[in-house]
Design an enzyme around this catalytic site. Structure first.
Site, short mmCIF file in Angstrom:
data_model
loop_
_atom_site.label_atom_id
_atom_site.label_comp_id
_atom_site.label_asym_id
_atom_site.label_seq_id
_atom_site.Cartn_x
_atom_site.Cartn_y
_atom_site.Cartn_z
CG ASP A 140 -2.17 0.88 0.93
OD1 ASP A 140 -2.12 1.71 0.00
OD2 ASP A 140 -3.17 0.78 1.66
C1 BGC Z 1 -4.93 3.35 0.21
C2 BGC Z 1 -5.10 2.33 -0.90
C3 BGC Z 1 -4.94 3.00 -2.23
C4 BGC Z 1 -3.59 3.67 -2.28
C5 BGC Z 1 -3.26 4.32 -3.61
C6 BGC Z 1 -3.69 4.19 0.06
O1 BGC Z 1 -3.68 5.26 0.92
O2 BGC Z 1 -4.91 2.67 1.45
O3 BGC Z 1 -6.34 1.70 -0.77
O4 BGC Z 1 -5.10 2.07 -3.26
O5 BGC Z 1 -3.54 4.66 -1.27
O6 BGC Z 1 -3.99 5.47 -3.82
#
Ligand code: BGC
Length: 749
Positions: free
Chosen positions: A281
């Site tokens: 993530d």
């Molecule tokens: C979130 C993810 C997301 C990623 C990219 C993160 O802060 O937890 O779910 O896909 O950002 O934007």
């Protein structure tokens, strides 16, 4: 004899091969291409593939990095020309011409916004969910996005957690079905199709169990619960062919997911045979420093890569430290090679090597009529009728004047919900617009919002709204949450309506006019008080671009509600976590307990006869899981089991008659629940095992059947083995998780 042995070995190999998940069956030609490319790559180029950056820098910087082969994927670039330009640099100016995968959070639509995933789950209709994901894929791939970070299939049993909006609710089976449907919709028939985008089930794993519903928090999920409740949706996604996975932010029992070899290697790769790519993530590799799991970014890289991560999202610890870690022998060259193979495999499967660019002057597919129509259908099917006294709904021709109040009646941005980067409010159709259009000159519409936005505390407009209510035959009160109150990093400690919305409902109800409360929110809210003051309640999780026309059709009876709650609605926040598939405890509630107001003063201390409940909230929720009314009514009868005793390889057939006993053509979501009565470990009081949407004309009766292989009663038992245990099972067929008569069947060895 030897021939026999060989034959037996062949049969065994064949059996093993056909048992494996879809992702495991590797294509030899493809593997040869990957190996050939890998053999030409320098270490720097390999590590470059493992690096994902966000498109915040300028094109010059990015081009330089791409030329050197230092970027494998870019997220958040959505400009078609820029995407093509960057891809040209990768294909034509980097040494080996390896394409970039462009990624984006396309969560519930790209431009045409569908109901938030929690709303889509309320439809209990995997077909509309798959269709929605297909639309999202067609729209986003048309600008060059070939990878979405969705579906989010975190089981969430705590609506304080803002991200409950992004998933399919509390239930393992419902989430498994819906998650698989989204994977199929995003990826289409083949990843190679230019309108397919790679899915990325997230967040792997356990993130929805964040302590206290506070985002990013620790989770404490023991292995059995993990395997029985939190992992199955991810396994279903693997079986549906999901191309990629994303690790989660949380540490479970002390181990952050991004550094958790047990889930990334043992479960995902070894047990499920996954051969796609795993991405972290956003900066979750280096966040292991704040977790106290890695001393610095070098150790963060070491722990992520050795745990089984292939690509790092935006925190650059891989590019910075992997060369040194390899030199020191702490990370093996073969680990890097495997990670790069996983990344290249997805790039080949997406057809990016052969088809890297997009035509720039094709007609736009964004907001296509058919996309809007699918989004409207999804919004219709996602709406849940929670209350409808005296058949207040649908509104009839007797209604000559409606008062529309509340901050969500005409809030085009808010009704799209969380995780909307690309949908534009200018394209959103609000309930106010749709109702005005529908009413034309026949019904007078008085619009007096009373509050400017959901958190608005100024009571100054409420009197005007009440005056409008007094002049109308019926009041439509649109309340709920602005989109920013749910989603990532937006948890709440109190789930009552925010701002002065409660006061607004009380003021319009005081006029004595029937109030229809229409809620648009990112989570279940504790609306017991407002529901009591209302004649009818229609609950919509944020319904997206076409929410207005969908709601207007439902209110005026062009459509009949059919949604069911995908999550338990608590009476008060203090009841959370509250979910239907709980274990029984040694002292289950009887619903005859003495509640707080009936306890005598100076009552003697006693626990005898008492059970697991709250003195102030009792035991039951406000609305149970699977609940939702219709304008019609349904009767279930003649429930039959194919046999009262089954063997472990049998299939149980459950048949029943479902009749529309009301006066509207309508759709019912019939649900099948099962309870394993005695186990080697305690088992939930009920578990959803099947559901189906059945459409019936008034008076019509259909015989419906569910087929349930006994093997689907398996769970991880006392020995952590997935088995069906013999014994008695309870079974219910009903319109929600709290209704129905229990039938019993037996499973024998
Ligand atoms: C979130 C993810 C997301 C990623 C990219 C993160 O802060 O937890 O779910 O896909 O950002 O934007």
């Amino acid at each position: 004899m030897n021939k026999l042995k060989v034959l037996f070995a062949c049969l065994l190999l064949f059996a093993l091969a056909s048992c494996s998940t879809g992702t495991e069956t590797k294509d030899k030609k493809l593997e040869a291409k990957i190996d050939n490319l890998l053999s030409q790559m320098t270490l720097q180029e390999k590590i470059g593939q493992m690096n994902q950056i966000s498109s915040f820098g300028n094109i010059e910087d990015m081009s330089g990095l791409i030329k050197k082969g230092e970027i494998g994927s870019i997220l958040n670039e959505t400009d078609l020309q820029k995407i093509n330009a960057l891809q040209r640099v990768a294909m034509e100016e980097s040494r080996l011409g390896i394409p970039i995968i462009f990624a984006r959070d396309v969560i519930h639509g790209f431009k045409t916004i569908f109901p938030i995933p929690l709303g889509q789950a309320a439809s209990f209709n995997p077909e509309i969910v798959e269709a929605g994901a297909r639309v999202a894929a067609i729209e986003s791939s048309s600008v060059g996005i070939r990878w979405t970070f969705a579906p989010m299939i975190d089981i969430a049993r705590d609506p304080r957690w803002g991200r409950i909006a992004e998933g399919c609710g509390e239930d393992t089976y419902l989430t498994s079905v819906m998650g698989a449907a989204m994977v199929k919709g995003f990826q289409g028939d083949s990843l190679n199709n230019p309108t397919s985008i790679a899915a990325c089930p997230k967040h792997f794993v356990g993130y929805g169990a964040a302590e206290g519903g506070r985002d990013y928090n620790s989770t404490s999920i023991p292995e059995r619960l993990m395997r029985n409740v939190y992992l199955p949706p991810f396994e279903a996604a693997a079986r549906a062919g999901a191309a990629t996975y994303m690790t989660s932010f949380n540490d479970n029992d002390g181990v952050p997911s991004t550094g958790n070899a047990f889930i990334l290697k043992q479960v995902l790769r070894n047990e499920w045979g996954f051969d796609g790519l795993v991405v972290t993530d956003w900066a979750s590799a280096t966040e292991m420093i704040a977790h106290g799991f890695a001393a610095d970014s070098k150790e963060a890289a070491l722990k992520s890569v050795n745990a089984g991560v292939d690509m790092e999202m935006v925190s650059y610890s891989f590019v910075r430290h992997l060369p040194e870690l390899i030199k020191e022998g702490k990370v093996k060259q073969s680990t890097i090679d495997n990670a790069v193979r996983n990344i290249l495999r997805i790039k080949f499967r997406l057809g990016l090597f052969d088809n890297p660019y997009l035509e720039e002057d094709k007609p736009s597919v964004l907001y296509a009529e058919s996309h809007l129509a699918t989004a409207k259908r999804a919004a219709v099917e996602s709406a849940i009728l929670l209350k409808n006294d005296n058949e207040t709904l649908p509104l009839t021709s007797k209604v000559k004047t409606v008062a529309i109040v509340g901050p969500l009646a005409d809030a085009p941005y808010e009704q799209m919900g969380t995780w909307v980067f690309d949908g534009e409010k200018a394209h959103t159709q609000t309930p106010l617009m749709a109702i005005r259009e529908m009413c034309g000159d026949n019904v007078q519409v008085i619009y007096e919002p009373g509050l400017a936005y959901s958190r608005d505390k100024s009571a100054s407009g409420i009197a005007k709204a009440a005056a409008a209510a007094a002049r109308a035959d019926v009041v439509l009160a649109f309340v709920g949450e602005e989109s920013i109150l749910s989603g990532e990093a937006h948890s709440l400690a109190d789930l009552n309506l925010v701002g002065a919305q409660s006061e607004l409902i009380a003021a319009v109800a005081k006029t004595g006019k029937p109030v229809v409360t229409v809620v648009m929110a990112g989570r279940p809210l504790t609306i017991g008080k407002e529901a009591e003051l209302s004649a009818a309640v229609l609950y919509n999780f944020h319904p997206g671009t076409m929410g207005g026309p969908a709601i207007a059709d439902l209110l005026f009876g062009k459509e009949v509600p059919s949604g069911k709650t995908p999550v338990t609605f608590p009476k008060m926040t203090g009841q959370i976590p509250l979910y239907y598939a709980h274990n029984n405890s040694g002292r289950p509630a009887t619903r005859t307990e003495t509640l707080i107001d009936n306890i005598p003063v100076e009552a003697a201390q006693t626990s005898l006869g008492n059970t697991s409940f709250y003195l102030d909230a009792g035991f039951d929720p406000l609305y149970p899981f699977g609940y939702g009314l219709s304008y019609s009514t349904f009767t279930y009868g003649n429930i039959k089991l194919s046999s009262a005793t089954l063997k472990k390889n049998d299939v149980l057939t459950v048949s029943f008659d479902l009749q529309n006993s009301g006066k509207y053509p309508a759709t019912e979501v019939a649900q099948l629940y099962v309870q394993d009565k005695i186990g080697s470990v305690t088992r939930p009081v009920k578990e959803l095992k099947r559901f189906t949407r059945v459409t019936l004309e008034p008076g019509e009766k259909k015989t419906v059947t569910f087929e349930l292989p006994v093997s689907e009663l398996a769970f991880y038992n006392i020995d952590m083995m997935k088995v069906v245990e013999s014994g008695d099972f309870g079974l219910w067929v009903a319109g929600d998780s709290q209704s129905g008569e229990e039938l019993v069947f037996k499973v024998i060895d």
